[in-house]
Design an enzyme around this catalytic site. Structure first.
Site, PDB file in Angstrom:
ATOM      1  N   GLY A 243       0.805  -1.214   0.000  1.00 29.92           N
ATOM      2  CA  GLY A 243       0.000   0.000   0.000  1.00 29.92           C
ATOM      3  C   GLY A 243       0.830   1.251   0.000  1.00 29.92           C
TER       4      GLY A 243
ATOM      5  CD  GLU B 153       3.838  -3.713   2.958  1.00 30.77           C
ATOM      6  OE1 GLU B 153       4.801  -3.387   2.268  1.00 30.77           O
ATOM      7  OE2 GLU B 153       2.663  -3.578   2.588  1.00 30.77           O
TER       8      GLU B 153
ATOM      9  CG  HIS C 294       9.265  -8.475  -2.932  1.00 29.38           C
ATOM     10  ND1 HIS C 294       8.875  -9.573  -2.194  1.00 29.38           N
ATOM     11  CD2 HIS C 294       8.483  -7.451  -2.529  1.00 29.38           C
ATOM     12  CE1 HIS C 294       7.884  -9.203  -1.387  1.00 29.38           C
ATOM     13  NE2 HIS C 294       7.639  -7.915  -1.564  1.00 29.38           N
TER      14      HIS C 294
ATOM     15  NE  ARG D 267      10.107  -5.184   0.322  1.00 30.71           N
ATOM     16  CZ  ARG D 267       9.259  -4.378  -0.290  1.00 30.71           C
ATOM     17  NH1 ARG D 267       9.650  -3.703  -1.340  1.00 30.71           N
ATOM     18  NH2 ARG D 267       8.034  -4.259   0.137  1.00 30.71           N
TER      19      ARG D 267
ATOM     20  CG  HIS E  81       9.983  -5.373  -5.671  1.00 31.57           C
ATOM     21  ND1 HIS E  81       8.786  -5.713  -6.254  1.00 31.57           N
ATOM     22  CD2 HIS E  81       9.676  -4.564  -4.620  1.00 31.57           C
ATOM     23  CE1 HIS E  81       7.795  -5.134  -5.577  1.00 31.57           C
ATOM     24  NE2 HIS E  81       8.312  -4.421  -4.597  1.00 31.57           N
TER      25      HIS E  81
ATOM     26  NE  ARG F  48      10.350   0.791  -3.267  1.00 33.29           N
ATOM     27  CZ  ARG F  48       9.373  -0.051  -2.952  1.00 33.29           C
ATOM     28  NH1 ARG F  48       8.627   0.140  -1.875  1.00 33.29           N
ATOM     29  NH2 ARG F  48       9.142  -1.099  -3.717  1.00 33.29           N
TER      30      ARG F  48
HETATM   31  C1  SIN Z   1       4.829  -5.789  -1.274  1.00 32.09           C
HETATM   32  O1  SIN Z   1       3.615  -5.757  -1.213  1.00 32.09           O
HETATM   33  O2  SIN Z   1       5.513  -6.584  -0.653  1.00 32.09           O
HETATM   34  C2  SIN Z   1       5.516  -4.809  -2.161  1.00 32.09           C
HETATM   35  C3  SIN Z   1       5.225  -3.452  -1.715  1.00 32.09           C
HETATM   36  C4  SIN Z   1       6.405  -2.563  -1.930  1.00 32.09           C
HETATM   37  O3  SIN Z   1       7.298  -2.892  -2.696  1.00 32.09           O
HETATM   38  O4  SIN Z   1       6.478  -1.521  -1.284  1.00 32.09           O
END
Ligand code: SIN
Length: 526
Positions: free
Chosen positions: A49, A114, A228, A274, A331, A366
């Site tokens: 999001g 997240e 990712h 990540r 990603h 990021r």
């Molecule tokens: C994700 O939903 O894992 C990707 C979202 C993002 O890259 O910020």
């Protein structure tokens, strides 16, 4: 050759592009040019999001520190502060535009968590379809007042007297056009298609970065590619993304035996930044292990994550087993065309916004859900800047470059580029692998140059762009003799410690040259 004039020309049709158009198209003549369908973009695929410090117990400072910690202190501090401070107000403006964010039973916004976020601060739409909600709603708004040209490929920027005044394009019938405008905006997205497995749309071939590079714009931070950690992968083919929000709701990465992969590897375990999770997964997979996302902790998975459930169904993954096979995929590009807070590049008249831009807010890695935020914040800034500027209709007379009959030399296939990038400039890089990739790209030096009198097809142009961007990533990775965020070298596995302002924290890298400029082309030997 057709010549078309406009007030603003935007190349690309993702969230950043539509946001700019939404603000400007009321009073300006705006043209959006896209090489595919208007809805074919990374933005539309975004499951995660928008991060913003909107809850009562959150603060922009916390969002700021989470962002720069994830970015390994390579972030531009001023730009990052600007980004996170704008978060709550841009969410309000999106709500005013009719965007529906998911709510809890008590009608408060349902905030998700997240990787590397210290608290719940992610707004979603449609569970895991935030990008789709944003793109479709904005598109419906801008359609009336904006000219949208689909299936037309931007070949090169038109520069006269050091100013960008337009863009050359070709359509699928190879018919050429020139668009002239005082404001040319690159919103061409990322570079994921340079790698074998990627979460990105098929259009993400780095065209904007390559065009800006050929035009002489400053490009920076190209070594920082985010992988990712959790893509659904079957038979080594990336099928789709499994959002980090799934781990935010309690899913764990497990081995075939059911051991937790991230236990003991980072204090945040499965929600570590990540780059950390992607490397741990990569290491395990390289030893021929298999890895899964164990979703048994998540109630009503299909309802909460409908898009991911649909991807799993398409790949014949039975969600009743509570295990989704995963592997990392390219990603996000943290680097790109250098811009200031108004989206201006180093070339007057040329702007960049969204993933193609290097605003400096992402540092070396990021933070999750900061990319849609970046699109909305900086698109708003660019649009307001353009509204304030007095517009001069172009006094330049474009010099049409005649296309000659000369053919371009032999080019590699897209697959070959992906193989080299994945093997040599992927999650783990070595001195040897980078050297190998540099000399491979050097063979195609001719493809990176701005040429005249060459008859080139759209497909060949795309390959040339991919070669250019692949080379820039490789060169930047070669020059950065340390590891940081999305850039990891086995021969330099640590970050260099520097004094940064008054705090002793890690600062940007080994190379004192922040920009990769067109001059690099001159020194292509390793
Ligand atoms: C994700 O939903 O894992 C990707 C979202 C993002 O890259 O910020």
């Amino acid at each position: 050759m057709t010549v078309i004039k406009a007030d603003v020309v935007i190349i690309g049709s993702g969230l950043a592009s539509l946001m700019v158009a939404d603000i400007l198209s009321v009073t300006k003549n705006v043209i959006i040019i896209t090489k595919s369908n208007v809805t074919d973009s990374n933005s539309l695929l975004a499951q995660g999001g928008i991060a913003a410090a909107i809850s009562g117990d959150d603060d922009w400072r916390d969002h700021f520190f989470d962002t720069i910690r994830a970015g390994c202190y390579h972030n531009d501090e001023t730009m990052t502060e600007f980004l996170v401070r704008q978060g709550p107000s841009v969410i309000d403006s999106l709500i005013e535009k009719g965007i529906d964010f998911d709510r809890c039973k008590d009608k408060s916004y349902a905030l998700g968590k997240e990787g590397a976020h210290g608290r719940r601060r992610i707004l979603h739409s449609g569970g895991d379809a935030t990008g789709k909600e944003l793109v479709m709603k904005l598109l419906a708004r801008v359609k009336e007042n904006t000219t949208i040209i689909e299936h037309e490929y931007a070949i090169d920027l038109l520069i006269q007297n050091g100013t960008c005044i337009g863009v050359y394009t070709k359509n699928s019938e190879q018919s050429k056009s020139t668009y002239i405008a005082p404001f040319i905006i690159l919103a061409t997205g990322g570079i994921g298609q340079l790698y074998e497995v990627t979460s990105n749309s098929e259009q993400a071939t780095g065209d904007g970065i390559a065009m800006a590079f050929r035009a002489g714009a400053a490009i920076a931070d190209m070594e920082f590619v985010q992988f990712h950690p959790t893509m659904l992968v079957k038979s080594s083919k990336g099928i789709g993304l499994v959002s980090e929000a799934v781990r935010g709701e309690g899913a764990r990465i497990v081995t075939e035996k059911g051991d937790f992969l991230m236990a003991g590897k980072h204090p945040l375990e499965d929600l570590a930044p990540r780059d950390v999770v992607a490397r741990a997964i990569n290491e395990h997979l390289c030893k021929n292990g298999l890895l899964y996302l164990d979703i048994s902790n998540i109630e009503h998975f299909t309802k909460r994550f409908p898009s991911i459930a649909a991807i799993c169904e398409k790949a014949n993954i039975d969600l009743h087993d509570n295990r989704i096979p995963i592997a990392p995929g390219a990603h996000f590009m943290m680097g790109g065309v250098v811009t200031n807070e108004k989206g201006e590049t180093s070339i007057p008249g040329l702007y960049a916004v969204g993933e193609v831009a290097r605003t400096g807010v992402h540092g070396a890695n990021r933070l999750a859900s900061n990319s849609l935020l970046e699109c909305v914040v900086f698109a708003t800034e660019i649009a307001n800047e353009i509204l304030q500027k007095q517009q001069f209709s172009s006094i330049f007379v474009p010099v049409m470059e005649e296309e000659g009959t000369r053919k371009i030399g032999h080019l590699p296939s897209e697959l070959e580029i992906k193989e080299v990038m994945t093997k040599c400039v992927g999650i783990v890089r070595t001195r040897q692998s980078l050297k190998e990739a540099l000399s491979w790209f050097t063979t195609y030096r001719f493809a990176m140059l701005h040429w005249k009198n060459i008859n080139i097809t759209i497909e060949q142009q795309k390959i040339c762009n991919m070669i250019t961007v692949g080379y820039l990533i490789t060169l930047a990775a070669w020059e950065r003799t340390e590891s940081r965020g999305g850039h990891y070298r086995t021969d330099h596995p640590h970050s260099l410690e520097r004094k940064w302002k008054h705090k002793t924290i890690y600062f940007s890298g080994a190379s004192e040259k922040p920009y990769v400029s067109a001059k690099c082309i001159e020194k292509l030997s390793v």
